[in-house]
Design an enzyme around this catalytic site. Sequence first.
Site, PDB file in Angstrom:
ATOM      1  N   LYS A 160      39.996  31.396  45.229  1.00  0.00           N
ATOM      2  CA  LYS A 160      40.823  32.208  44.331  1.00  0.00           C
ATOM      3  C   LYS A 160      42.236  32.220  44.893  1.00  0.00           C
ATOM      4  CE  LYS A 160      40.108  34.072  41.299  1.00  0.00           C
ATOM      5  NZ  LYS A 160      40.277  33.708  39.912  1.00  0.00           N
ATOM      6  N   ASN A 166      44.661  31.477  38.551  1.00  0.00           N
ATOM      7  CA  ASN A 166      44.675  32.354  37.369  1.00  0.00           C
ATOM      8  C   ASN A 166      46.010  32.329  36.610  1.00  0.00           C
ATOM      9  OD1 ASN A 166      42.324  34.367  38.919  1.00  0.00           O
ATOM     10  ND2 ASN A 166      42.111  33.812  36.767  1.00  0.00           N
ATOM     11  N   ASN A 190      38.757  29.553  32.511  1.00  0.00           N
ATOM     12  CA  ASN A 190      38.078  30.693  31.913  1.00  0.00           C
ATOM     13  C   ASN A 190      39.121  31.607  31.279  1.00  0.00           C
ATOM     14  OD1 ASN A 190      38.336  31.360  35.080  1.00  0.00           O
ATOM     15  ND2 ASN A 190      38.652  33.251  33.931  1.00  0.00           N
ATOM     16  N   HIS A 237      31.863  31.112  34.731  1.00  0.00           N
ATOM     17  CA  HIS A 237      32.811  32.049  35.340  1.00  0.00           C
ATOM     18  C   HIS A 237      32.076  33.311  35.768  1.00  0.00           C
ATOM     19  CE1 HIS A 237      35.020  35.819  34.302  1.00  0.00           C
ATOM     20  NE2 HIS A 237      35.950  35.294  35.060  1.00  0.00           N
TER      21      HIS A 237
HETATM   22  O1  GKR Z   1      37.721  39.168  40.388  1.00  0.00           O
HETATM   23  O2  GKR Z   1      39.695  38.765  41.189  1.00  0.00           O
HETATM   24  C1  GKR Z   1      38.752  38.485  40.476  1.00  0.00           C
HETATM   25  C2  GKR Z   1      38.806  37.219  39.681  1.00  0.00           C
HETATM   26  O3  GKR Z   1      40.078  36.700  39.725  1.00  0.00           O
HETATM   27  C3  GKR Z   1      38.381  37.460  38.260  1.00  0.00           C
HETATM   28  O4  GKR Z   1      39.083  38.539  37.710  1.00  0.00           O
HETATM   29  C4  GKR Z   1      38.551  36.245  37.379  1.00  0.00           C
HETATM   30  O5  GKR Z   1      38.247  36.582  36.060  1.00  0.00           O
HETATM   31  O6  GKR Z   1      36.863  35.194  38.754  1.00  0.00           O
HETATM   32  C5  GKR Z   1      37.645  35.099  37.666  1.00  0.00           C
HETATM   33  C6  GKR Z   1      38.238  33.734  37.462  1.00  0.00           C
HETATM   34  O7  GKR Z   1      37.599  32.761  37.793  1.00  0.00           O
HETATM   35  O8  GKR Z   1      39.337  33.622  36.906  1.00  0.00           O
HETATM   36 MG    MG Z   2      39.037  31.403  36.899  1.00  0.00          MG
END
Ligand code: GKR
Ligand code: MG
Length: 431
Positions: free
Chosen positions: A201, A231, A277, A329
Site C-alpha cells: 500500500k 490509491n 479497485n 480487493h
Molecule cells: O485500508 O488503507 C486501507 C486501504 O487503502 C483500503 O482503504 C483500500 O480500499 O485496500 C484498498 C485498496 O486496495 O485500495
Molecule cells: Mg487498491
Amino acid sequence: MITSHSIRHVRITPIAFRDPPLLNAAGIHEPWALRSIIEIETASGWIGINESYGDQPMLEALAKAAPALTGLSPWALNEMERRVAALVAPLTQTASGFLGQHISLAPGTHVAKTVAKVISAFEVAMLDLQGQLNGAPIVDLLGGAVRESVPFSAYLFYKYAEHIDKPYPPDPWGETLTPEQLVAQAQRMIGQYGFQSIKLKAGTLPPEEEAAGVRALAQAFPGKPLRIDPNGNWTVETSLKIVQQLRGLLEYYEDPAPGLEGMAAVARECEVPLATNMVVTDFAEFRRNADMGCPVKIVLSDHHYWGGLRATQRLSTLCQTFDLGLSMHSNSHLGISLVAMTHLCASVPQLTYACDTHYPWQDDEVIEGGRLQFDQGSLKVPTAPGLGVTLDYEALARLHDNYQRCGIRFRDDLAQMRKYDPSFTGAQPRF
Ligand code: GKR
Ligand code: MG
C-alpha cells in the site's frame, strides 16, 4: 407462500475491532474498524450469517431494507434484490459523489453503491441458509469448486508503531517507514501466513522512498510477484517516473493515477498491466473501461460492493469475455467476509491473481474456533454446509461493546491523520 423456512427476522449487530495505525493516501487508519454482522433467521430457527460494512449510512440502509425480507424464502434471491432496490434508493450524493472527503479510497463508502452493498449483505446470509438447509457448502451453490484452496497475497502497509491516542497497547508489528522495516514486516507476515505474492500500500511516503521499498522487497524475496497501490495519489507524470524505476519488478500496477482518464494516460506509456479497485467498481464503470479500449486490464472486485457473490460471478464472465484479469480487493474485515470471499473465489475459473486481504492486520474474530488458518498463503475452501462457519456469540457481544464504546461511526482516515499533523490537507493526487 409462508413455510417453516420462510424468513422471520433479520438482526444487524454493529461491531468494532482493533485496527493498527496503517498509512494510506487518505491519511491513517483509526484505532477501531467498523463492520456489521447480519443474521437472517427462519421461522423454524435456522440462522444464516454474514459480515459487511458497519458505518452509519450502511447500518441505516440495512435497517431500512430488513423488513422487506420477512416471509421471503431463503431461495428467493431475485425477489430479495427487487425488494431491496425498491426500498433503498441511492441516498442523495454529496458534491464529490462520496461520503465525506474520502474519494474512492474506501469503496465501501460509495453512497451510490448502497443498493449493491445491501443486496450483497443479505445474499450471502441467504446463501448460508440455503447451504445449511441442503447440506451443501456455498461454493456448491455457486456451481462447485474449480480450485480446492484460494491464494491470498501479503498486504504490506507503511505504519506508525502506535496510535496517537494510545487506546490500547501497541501492536506487535512495530513501525514501518523505511525499506529495512518494510522487508522485516514482509518477513514476519510471510513467516506467519506463507503468502506467495506481495502487495505494498503506497501513496503515503514520497514516491521515491516507496519505490526503494519495492526494490528492497524484490531483493529480499526474489521471484515473488510484487504489486504497488498508491490509491490514485500520484500524478500521471509521477506514475510513469516510478514505474520506470521499478522496471521488471511489478506483476501489476494498482491505481497509480486518479480517474479512468488518468489510468488511461498511464496505460498508454506503460507496459505493466494496470489493476483497479477505484475506477472499475460497478458494471457501468466496467462498460466505460471497455468503451475506452480497456486501459485497465485487471479488475479487483469485492463482493461487498459489487452486489454479492452471484454478481461477482457475472463480473468474472465479463472479464473473461473482454480478456481482463480478475482478483479481489479488501478492506479491514474479519473471518466471515474472508470465508465468503473464499467460497466465491473457489467458484470462479477466471481468478488470475492471488487476492488481497487485510486479515493479518486484525487480531480479533467473531466466528467460533477463532482465527482462520492459512496454509502457504492459501485458504482451503470449507466443505461444511453454507459458509461453514458459525458465530461466536460471546465474541459478538464483546465486539459490539467495542462499537458502543469507541464512538466511531464513519471511517475518517483524514481526520485521524490531522491529529498527527494538523496541516495535512489530504489533497489528491499528493505526489
Ligand atoms: O485500508 O488503507 C486501507 C486501504 O487503502 C483500503 O482503504 C483500500 O480500499 O485496500 C484498498 C485498496 O486496495 O485500495
Ligand atoms: Mg487498491
